[in-house]
Design a protein around this motif. Structure first.
Motif, PDB file in Angstrom:
ATOM      1  N   ARG A  37       0.834  -1.209   0.000  1.00  0.00           N
ATOM      2  CA  ARG A  37       0.000   0.000   0.000  1.00  0.00           C
ATOM      3  C   ARG A  37       0.866   1.256   0.000  1.00  0.00           C
ATOM      4  O   ARG A  37       0.519   2.251  -0.656  1.00  0.00           O
ATOM      5  CB  ARG A  37      -0.929  -0.001   1.213  1.00  0.00           C
ATOM      6  N   ARG A  38       1.967   1.223   0.718  1.00  0.00           N
ATOM      7  CA  ARG A  38       2.853   2.390   0.756  1.00  0.00           C
ATOM      8  C   ARG A  38       3.451   2.694  -0.610  1.00  0.00           C
ATOM      9  O   ARG A  38       3.882   3.815  -0.868  1.00  0.00           O
ATOM     10  CB  ARG A  38       3.961   2.164   1.780  1.00  0.00           C
ATOM     11  N   GLN A  39       3.490   1.677  -1.466  1.00  0.00           N
ATOM     12  CA  GLN A  39       4.023   1.872  -2.815  1.00  0.00           C
ATOM     13  C   GLN A  39       2.912   1.907  -3.869  1.00  0.00           C
ATOM     14  O   GLN A  39       3.160   1.712  -5.049  1.00  0.00           O
ATOM     15  CB  GLN A  39       5.028   0.756  -3.124  1.00  0.00           C
ATOM     16  N   GLU A  40       1.680   2.147  -3.392  1.00  0.00           N
ATOM     17  CA  GLU A  40       0.514   2.253  -4.274  1.00  0.00           C
ATOM     18  C   GLU A  40       0.314   0.990  -5.109  1.00  0.00           C
ATOM     19  O   GLU A  40      -0.039   1.056  -6.297  1.00  0.00           O
ATOM     20  CB  GLU A  40       0.607   3.495  -5.162  1.00  0.00           C
ATOM     21  N   ALA A  41       0.548  -0.146  -4.475  1.00  0.00           N
ATOM     22  CA  ALA A  41       0.348  -1.452  -5.111  1.00  0.00           C
ATOM     23  C   ALA A  41      -0.785  -2.178  -4.410  1.00  0.00           C
ATOM     24  O   ALA A  41      -1.101  -1.897  -3.246  1.00  0.00           O
ATOM     25  CB  ALA A  41       1.626  -2.283  -5.047  1.00  0.00           C
ATOM     26  N   ILE A  42      -1.408  -3.121  -5.108  1.00  0.00           N
ATOM     27  CA  ILE A  42      -2.541  -3.832  -4.517  1.00  0.00           C
ATOM     28  C   ILE A  42      -2.142  -5.150  -3.861  1.00  0.00           C
ATOM     29  O   ILE A  42      -2.946  -5.748  -3.146  1.00  0.00           O
ATOM     30  CB  ILE A  42      -3.641  -4.099  -5.560  1.00  0.00           C
ATOM     31  N   GLU A  43      -0.923  -5.605  -4.102  1.00  0.00           N
ATOM     32  CA  GLU A  43      -0.514  -6.915  -3.586  1.00  0.00           C
ATOM     33  C   GLU A  43       1.000  -6.991  -3.496  1.00  0.00           C
ATOM     34  O   GLU A  43       1.729  -6.285  -4.227  1.00  0.00           O
ATOM     35  CB  GLU A  43      -1.050  -8.012  -4.518  1.00  0.00           C
ATOM     36  N   ALA A  44       1.481  -7.837  -2.599  1.00  0.00           N
ATOM     37  CA  ALA A  44       2.901  -8.142  -2.476  1.00  0.00           C
ATOM     38  C   ALA A  44       3.104  -9.621  -2.767  1.00  0.00           C
ATOM     39  O   ALA A  44       2.344 -10.469  -2.291  1.00  0.00           O
ATOM     40  CB  ALA A  44       3.403  -7.812  -1.077  1.00  0.00           C
ATOM     41  N   VAL A  45       4.111  -9.913  -3.575  1.00  0.00           N
ATOM     42  CA  VAL A  45       4.432 -11.292  -3.955  1.00  0.00           C
ATOM     43  C   VAL A  45       5.723 -11.704  -3.272  1.00  0.00           C
ATOM     44  O   VAL A  45       6.713 -10.960  -3.274  1.00  0.00           O
ATOM     45  CB  VAL A  45       4.562 -11.416  -5.486  1.00  0.00           C
ATOM     46  N   TYR A  46       5.713 -12.884  -2.668  1.00  0.00           N
ATOM     47  CA  TYR A  46       6.867 -13.369  -1.927  1.00  0.00           C
ATOM     48  C   TYR A  46       7.946 -13.916  -2.856  1.00  0.00           C
ATOM     49  O   TYR A  46       7.655 -14.624  -3.825  1.00  0.00           O
ATOM     50  CB  TYR A  46       6.456 -14.485  -0.965  1.00  0.00           C
ATOM     51  N   VAL A  47       9.191 -13.604  -2.514  1.00  0.00           N
ATOM     52  CA  VAL A  47      10.366 -14.133  -3.219  1.00  0.00           C
ATOM     53  C   VAL A  47      11.218 -14.855  -2.186  1.00  0.00           C
ATOM     54  O   VAL A  47      11.537 -14.296  -1.126  1.00  0.00           O
ATOM     55  CB  VAL A  47      11.171 -13.004  -3.889  1.00  0.00           C
ATOM     56  N   ASP A  48      11.609 -16.101  -2.465  1.00  0.00           N
ATOM     57  CA  ASP A  48      12.326 -16.874  -1.456  1.00  0.00           C
ATOM     58  C   ASP A  48      13.833 -16.632  -1.511  1.00  0.00           C
ATOM     59  O   ASP A  48      14.338 -15.826  -2.308  1.00  0.00           O
ATOM     60  CB  ASP A  48      11.990 -18.364  -1.569  1.00  0.00           C
ATOM     61  N   ARG A  49      14.572 -17.340  -0.673  1.00  0.00           N
ATOM     62  CA  ARG A  49      16.024 -17.145  -0.547  1.00  0.00           C
ATOM     63  C   ARG A  49      16.783 -17.504  -1.819  1.00  0.00           C
ATOM     64  O   ARG A  49      17.922 -17.078  -2.013  1.00  0.00           O
ATOM     65  CB  ARG A  49      16.552 -17.965   0.627  1.00  0.00           C
ATOM     66  N   ASN A  50      16.131 -18.297  -2.682  1.00  0.00           N
ATOM     67  CA  ASN A  50      16.735 -18.644  -3.965  1.00  0.00           C
ATOM     68  C   ASN A  50      16.277 -17.727  -5.092  1.00  0.00           C
ATOM     69  O   ASN A  50      16.478 -18.024  -6.262  1.00  0.00           O
ATOM     70  CB  ASN A  50      16.407 -20.098  -4.307  1.00  0.00           C
ATOM     71  N   GLN A  51      15.633 -16.620  -4.693  1.00  0.00           N
ATOM     72  CA  GLN A  51      15.144 -15.614  -5.644  1.00  0.00           C
ATOM     73  C   GLN A  51      14.102 -16.176  -6.610  1.00  0.00           C
ATOM     74  O   GLN A  51      14.024 -15.777  -7.771  1.00  0.00           O
ATOM     75  CB  GLN A  51      16.311 -14.971  -6.405  1.00  0.00           C
ATOM     76  N   ARG A  52      13.286 -17.081  -6.074  1.00  0.00           N
ATOM     77  CA  ARG A  52      12.149 -17.600  -6.836  1.00  0.00           C
ATOM     78  C   ARG A  52      10.887 -16.831  -6.445  1.00  0.00           C
ATOM     79  O   ARG A  52      10.623 -16.621  -5.252  1.00  0.00           O
ATOM     80  CB  ARG A  52      11.908 -19.080  -6.544  1.00  0.00           C
ATOM     81  N   ILE A  53      10.108 -16.447  -7.439  1.00  0.00           N
ATOM     82  CA  ILE A  53       8.791 -15.865  -7.171  1.00  0.00           C
ATOM     83  C   ILE A  53       7.852 -16.995  -6.762  1.00  0.00           C
ATOM     84  O   ILE A  53       7.738 -18.010  -7.453  1.00  0.00           O
ATOM     85  CB  ILE A  53       8.253 -15.141  -8.418  1.00  0.00           C
ATOM     86  N   LEU A  54       7.170 -16.819  -5.627  1.00  0.00           N
ATOM     87  CA  LEU A  54       6.298 -17.870  -5.123  1.00  0.00           C
ATOM     88  C   LEU A  54       4.825 -17.524  -5.335  1.00  0.00           C
ATOM     89  O   LEU A  54       4.192 -17.982  -6.264  1.00  0.00           O
ATOM     90  CB  LEU A  54       6.599 -18.127  -3.640  1.00  0.00           C
ATOM     91  N   GLU A  55       4.279 -16.694  -4.460  1.00  0.00           N
ATOM     92  CA  GLU A  55       2.854 -16.358  -4.486  1.00  0.00           C
ATOM     93  C   GLU A  55       2.664 -15.028  -3.778  1.00  0.00           C
ATOM     94  O   GLU A  55       3.570 -14.528  -3.102  1.00  0.00           O
ATOM     95  CB  GLU A  55       2.045 -17.444  -3.761  1.00  0.00           C
TER      96      GLU A  55
END
Length: 281
Positions: free
Chosen positions: A159-177
């Motif tokens: 929200r602070r960046q005017e986005a509607i959602e945050a997507v998790y990235v793991d320690r291996n720099q994989r986009i998860l959900e």
């Protein structure tokens, strides 16, 4: 006033009370699932209840209701909320009261909360939306638990960046959900989504089944570095359905507009949910 189900009774919202000693209050220990209705028909109710049962088994929470009993209770709670056009449904199973305030003792409570479905901004669907990435991994991602500390923190950052959602990235720099969504992108005519270390989304499962006759489907790891070359991205969730993504962090996706593949997914999914509300299938 909305009608809820709680521990064997149908009660008004203001009379839905649990013990302050319940582990869901003290420790965030419980599970839930969330779905919406189409023409007052709960969307894939059995699948959501099965996921609730799976979540409970994963975290070690004993349920004292069968899946069939939970489905019947949900349907009856929806019927009692006659003032709703469409509904949000939250099925919650609490950890119950524990004598030591820590270890569950098999006395959790079932609660079904039925509230009016919220209308989300139309611009999300016509113009697309922004999301962000955050370097976070969920604990026990296969369980939909009531411990939402990570998600609440992440959405605040979005929200602070005017986005509607945050997507998790793991320690291996994989986009998860996302905090409450699944993530997809198109690679030419191929629909790509991640395949592991995520919550098995019910909407995701429906989308993948619907799209298999229209696109090649690839389930694989998605590297964060791939964002810069992505031409079409969307997210999905029970309440959000299918939302085009036109910006991730500071990167504009494609031409900054919802792409043809995403629009096709939206059209097919909308036709499916309309038919579902009419009792098909």
């Amino acid at each position: 006033m909305d009608i809820y189900y709680l521990d064997g009774k149908f009660v008004t919202e203001d009379n839905a009370m649990i013990s302050a000693r319940d582990l869901i209050v003290l420790r965030g220990f419980g599970v839930f699932d969330f779905l919406i209705t189409y023409n007052k028909r709960p969307f894939h109710l059995k699948d959501h209840v099965q996921r609730l049962e799976n979540s409970a088994a994963e975290i070690g929470l004993t349920l004292t209701h069968t899946g069939a009993e939970i489905c019947d209770i949900v349907e009856e709670t929806v019927r009692r909320n006659t003032h709703h056009n469409e509904s949000n449904i939250r099925i919650v199973y609490t950890g119950g009261v524990s004598s030591d305030g820590l270890i569950p003792e098999g006395n959790g409570k079932l609660m079904v909360m039925v509230t009016p479905k919220r209308k989300l901004p139309g611009s999300w669907y016509t113009q697309g939306a922004k999301i962000i990435t955050l370097d976070i991994e969920r604990f026990m991602p296969g369980a939909k638990s009531t411990n939402y500390l990570t998600a609440v923190w992440a959405v605040r950052q979005a929200r602070r960046q005017e986005a509607i959602e945050a997507v998790y990235v793991d320690r291996n720099q994989r986009i998860l959900e996302g905090t409450t969504t699944n993530f997809y992108f198109f690679e030419h005519n191929k629909l790509v989504t991640t395949h592991s270390d995520i919550l098995p989304g019910i909407t995701r499962s429906v989308i993948l089944d619907l799209m298999k006759d229209h696109f090649e489907i690839e389930l694989r790891d998605i590297a964060k570095d791939e964002i810069k070359s992505m031409k079409e991205v969307f997210i999905s969730a029970s309440n959000k359905e299918v939302v085009p993504v036109i910006r991730i962090n500071d990167t504009v996706i494609g031409d900054g507009k919802p792409g043809p593949g995403t629009r096709k997914v939206m059209q097919i999914f909308r036709a499916y949910t309309t038919a579902y509300g009419q009792g098909i299938p």
